[in-house]
Write an enzyme that holds these catalytic residues in place. Structure first.
Site, PDB file in Angstrom:
ATOM      1  N   HIS A 199      38.598 -20.338 -12.766  1.00 37.55           N
ATOM      2  CA  HIS A 199      39.754 -19.505 -12.414  1.00 37.55           C
ATOM      3  C   HIS A 199      40.845 -19.682 -13.460  1.00 37.55           C
ATOM      4  CE1 HIS A 199      40.778 -23.519 -10.976  1.00 37.55           C
ATOM      5  NE2 HIS A 199      42.046 -23.172 -10.994  1.00 37.55           N
ATOM      6  N   ASP A 201      45.259 -19.891 -13.559  1.00 33.81           N
ATOM      7  CA  ASP A 201      46.376 -20.154 -12.648  1.00 33.81           C
ATOM      8  C   ASP A 201      47.346 -18.974 -12.704  1.00 33.81           C
ATOM      9  OD1 ASP A 201      45.258 -22.614 -12.101  1.00 33.81           O
ATOM     10  OD2 ASP A 201      46.496 -23.694 -13.539  1.00 33.81           O
ATOM     11  N   HIS A 256      39.552 -22.230 -16.337  1.00 35.72           N
ATOM     12  CA  HIS A 256      39.106 -23.622 -16.234  1.00 35.72           C
ATOM     13  C   HIS A 256      38.417 -23.839 -14.895  1.00 35.72           C
ATOM     14  CE1 HIS A 256      43.231 -23.242 -14.710  1.00 35.72           C
ATOM     15  NE2 HIS A 256      42.985 -24.253 -13.908  1.00 35.72           N
ATOM     16  N   ARG A 266      37.210 -38.411  -8.123  1.00 33.55           N
ATOM     17  CA  ARG A 266      38.220 -37.905  -9.056  1.00 33.55           C
ATOM     18  C   ARG A 266      39.422 -37.447  -8.251  1.00 33.55           C
ATOM     19  NH1 ARG A 266      39.971 -33.021 -11.633  1.00 33.55           N
ATOM     20  NH2 ARG A 266      40.677 -33.436 -13.769  1.00 33.55           N
TER      21      ARG A 266
END
Length: 327
Positions: A199, A201, A256, A266
């Protein structure tokens, strides 16, 4: 830890890249020292070439970073029943695997929070999040003002004022990508476990920090995916769709995704700096050169946000707002 009642791991897998989509040359991610006078030149170049870069000497106190990470680890380590007290997200709150309302899923659990100081947060998060967001927002505004300086825009707060506005529609997200034993058992054919699908941002600027576990990947111009080595001491900056529009495409909003590690947790924290809902987004006239055409139709942030939230993650969200320029 997130577990699947009946493992349906396939929905979280992405096929490996085709052989011809591996980058021929793996570029270096721009590293910019914000304490250096020449940083503004490097910032503009990074926004034009990548739409993504890493900053050091950022001024965010280590104390704020460590306190927030410790509290986030504590929250995500708590029972599912405790976490679900703060969900489902509407739009703020705790979410688990489901991303948005259009069918996107990922191997992730998260907290999506309003970045305004008076907002409702889980216990113990209030002061810690406020300290962290205030400091990261200051850094984001400094970057935006350095960009304006290098582009010779007046006033220099033409971008940063949108984040500083009391009505700024900014959000803060904490993502946790837990280990996935089921993925380790079924791992084959180079498939990857999607934590957060590809996607861009939609906001103006995004400020990301993660722990020392890898997973972030950015899409290069040739369509290949490049792994971003983690660096918990630094911050990574994304150009958002709105900044791409305001610069008439000079700055690139980078696509990204996050690939979950499978064996190690993570944790990432992202500040999304957005304008007020009523703000009109369009290419800045002072950036238009000669007979240069605007590539985008004017829209309000509310209109674009609504459109983005009604789309899938991987959709070309700006496509609906691009002008068709006659050749």
């Amino acid at each position: 830890m997130v577990t699947l009642s009946k493992p349906m791991i396939e929905q979280f897998l992405v096929k490996p890249s085709k052989p011809n989509t591996s980058p021929l040359v793996i570029p270096d991610i721009p590293l910019i020292d914000l304490s250096k006078p020449e940083s503004k030149h490097h910032l503009v170049k990074a926004c034009q070439d990548f739409g993504f870069f890493k900053v050091v000497n950022h001024g965010v106190p280590t104390k704020f970073i460590n306190e927030l990470e410790a509290e986030a680890v504590k929250f995500f380590s708590s029972s599912l029943a405790n976490k679900e007290k703060f969900g489902p997200p509407n739009p703020f709150g705790y979410g688990n695997k489901s991303i948005g309302r259009n069918g996107d899923v990922g191997w992730v659990e998260y907290l999506l929070l309003n970045a305004k100081p008076e907002s409702d947060y889980p216990e113990n998060f209030q002061g810690i999040v406020n300290d962290y967001v205030t400091s990261v927002k200051t850094m984001a505004c400094e970057i935006l003002e350095l960009l304006a300086d290098e582009l010779k825009l007046q006033p220099r707060n033409v971008f940063s004022k949108l984040l500083k506005d009391e009505q700024s529609d900014s959000v803060f997200r904490v993502n946790h990508y837990p280990p996935c034993p089921e993925f380790q058992e079924t791992k084959k054919n180079g498939q990857k476990l999607v934590g957060f699908g590809e996607h861009t941002d939609p906001q103006i600027i995004s400020v990301l920090r993660s722990n020392n576990t890898s997973g972030l990947e950015i899409s290069l111009r040739d369509g290949s995916w490049m792994c971003v080595p983690p660096d918990p001491e630094s911050f990574f900056i994304n150009v958002g769709d709105s900044l791409q529009v305001m610069t008439n495409g000079r700055f690139k909003s980078v696509k990204h995704r996050v690939v979950a590690n499978g064996t190690k947790s993570r944790l990432s924290m992202i500040y999304f700096g957005g304008p007020p809902l009523s703000e009109k987004i369009a290419p800045l006239p002072s950036l238009m050169q000669g007979e240069e055409d605007s590539l985008y139709k004017e829209f309000t942030w509310f209109e674009y946000k609504k459109s983005a939230f009604n789309s899938r993650l991987s959709d070309n969200r700006l496509g609906l707002f691009e002008k068709i320029v006659a050749s």
